[in-house]
Design a protein around this motif. Structure first.
Motif, PDB file in Angstrom:
ATOM      1  N   THR A  29       0.846  -1.188   0.000  1.00 20.55           N
ATOM      2  CA  THR A  29       0.000   0.000   0.000  1.00 20.55           C
ATOM      3  C   THR A  29       0.883   1.239   0.000  1.00 20.55           C
ATOM      4  O   THR A  29       1.905   1.283   0.697  1.00 20.55           O
ATOM      5  N   LEU A  30       0.482   2.249  -0.778  1.00 21.27           N
ATOM      6  CA  LEU A  30       1.246   3.497  -0.803  1.00 21.27           C
ATOM      7  C   LEU A  30       1.105   4.241   0.517  1.00 21.27           C
ATOM      8  O   LEU A  30       0.055   4.227   1.140  1.00 21.27           O
ATOM      9  N   THR A  31       2.173   4.895   0.918  1.00 23.40           N
ATOM     10  CA  THR A  31       2.127   5.802   2.069  1.00 23.40           C
ATOM     11  C   THR A  31       1.752   7.194   1.548  1.00 23.40           C
ATOM     12  O   THR A  31       1.695   7.425   0.328  1.00 23.40           O
ATOM     13  N   GLY A  32       1.563   8.126   2.455  1.00 23.74           N
ATOM     14  CA  GLY A  32       1.322   9.506   2.052  1.00 23.74           C
ATOM     15  C   GLY A  32       2.461  10.053   1.217  1.00 23.74           C
ATOM     16  O   GLY A  32       2.255  10.726   0.203  1.00 23.74           O
ATOM     17  N   GLU A  33       3.695   9.753   1.621  1.00 24.86           N
ATOM     18  CA  GLU A  33       4.863  10.192   0.857  1.00 24.86           C
ATOM     19  C   GLU A  33       4.905   9.517  -0.506  1.00 24.86           C
ATOM     20  O   GLU A  33       5.290  10.133  -1.507  1.00 24.86           O
ATOM     21  N   GLY A  34       4.483   8.257  -0.578  1.00 30.17           N
ATOM     22  CA  GLY A  34       4.422   7.553  -1.861  1.00 30.17           C
ATOM     23  C   GLY A  34       3.426   8.213  -2.801  1.00 30.17           C
ATOM     24  O   GLY A  34       3.706   8.397  -3.990  1.00 30.17           O
ATOM     25  N   ARG A  35       2.262   8.588  -2.283  1.00 29.16           N
ATOM     26  CA  ARG A  35       1.261   9.284  -3.104  1.00 29.16           C
ATOM     27  C   ARG A  35       1.782  10.655  -3.548  1.00 29.16           C
ATOM     28  O   ARG A  35       1.577  11.067  -4.688  1.00 29.16           O
ATOM     29  N   ARG A  36       2.477  11.360  -2.665  1.00 29.46           N
ATOM     30  CA  ARG A  36       3.020  12.672  -3.015  1.00 29.46           C
ATOM     31  C   ARG A  36       4.079  12.549  -4.110  1.00 29.46           C
ATOM     32  O   ARG A  36       4.056  13.266  -5.102  1.00 29.46           O
ATOM     33  N   ARG A  37       5.008  11.599  -3.941  1.00 27.12           N
ATOM     34  CA  ARG A  37       6.084  11.414  -4.929  1.00 27.12           C
ATOM     35  C   ARG A  37       5.505  10.973  -6.264  1.00 27.12           C
ATOM     36  O   ARG A  37       5.933  11.435  -7.322  1.00 27.12           O
ATOM     37  N   LEU A  38       4.521  10.077  -6.220  1.00 27.68           N
ATOM     38  CA  LEU A  38       3.871   9.642  -7.458  1.00 27.68           C
ATOM     39  C   LEU A  38       3.219  10.829  -8.151  1.00 27.68           C
ATOM     40  O   LEU A  38       3.360  10.999  -9.362  1.00 27.68           O
ATOM     41  N   GLY A  39       2.483  11.633  -7.413  1.00 27.37           N
ATOM     42  CA  GLY A  39       1.816  12.789  -8.014  1.00 27.37           C
ATOM     43  C   GLY A  39       2.796  13.731  -8.698  1.00 27.37           C
ATOM     44  O   GLY A  39       2.533  14.229  -9.801  1.00 27.37           O
ATOM     45  N   ALA A  40       3.924  13.974  -8.063  1.00 26.27           N
ATOM     46  CA  ALA A  40       4.939  14.848  -8.654  1.00 26.27           C
ATOM     47  C   ALA A  40       5.515  14.223  -9.924  1.00 26.27           C
ATOM     48  O   ALA A  40       5.706  14.906 -10.940  1.00 26.27           O
TER      49      ALA A  40
END
Length: 157
Positions: A109-120
């Motif tokens: 599962t993605l973490t909050g940081e994973g979602r942020r890095r993916l979005g960027a």
């Protein structure tokens, strides 16, 4: 008398082509290599590799996938995906349980940081895809995608 094993027989190409550089497979590989190089370049700025980005992208759409499922979805081996998952987990971009109640699959599962890095990173990758789509003649995208699906079916059925 010439032996049959020494008979020269020319295999006809599947379509008219001046040389191997004009074959469909070669042109498809050349397009793939150009895409991969463009993605490598922009993802480096986000501290990601193409397999890592693909993993994050798939997990964002389908949380909880196992190593084997992610490997199939991102076109890498299970062994390679295990390395990708470990790296993403070490970087705090995803979580996986250390143990599971049954079986061996450890859902990621993605973490909050994973979602942020993916979005960027998505903005940069989607810009590349936009360049590809804009290079197509008006109205050809749907037909191209259908052609890719037909090619895939022809090679996997």
């Amino acid at each position: 008398m010439q032996e049959s094993s020494q008979v020269d027989s020319q295999v006809e190409p599947p379509h008219p082509a001046a040389d191997v550089l004009d074959h469909v497979g070669y042109r498809l590989k050349r397009a793939h290599a150009a895409l991969r190089a463009a993605m490598d370049q922009v993802l480096r700025e986000h501290g990601l590799t193409v397999p890592q980005y693909a993993c994050l992208e798939v997990l964002a759409a389908r949380p909880g996938m196992s190593n084997a499922e992610l490997a199939r979805a991102t076109f890498v081996t299970r062994q390679s995906m295990n390395v990708v998952l470990r790296g993403l987990q070490d970087d705090g971009l995803l979580t996986r349980p250390s143990t599971v109640d049954h079986g061996r699959a450890r859902p990621a599962t993605l973490t909050g940081e994973g979602r942020r890095r993916l979005g960027a990173a998505q903005a940069a990758v989607y810009a590349i895809e936009s360049r590809m789509v804009q290079a197509l003649p008006e109205g050809r995208l749907t037909a191209l995608l259908d052609d890719f699906d037909s090619i895939t079916r022809a090679l996997t059925d």
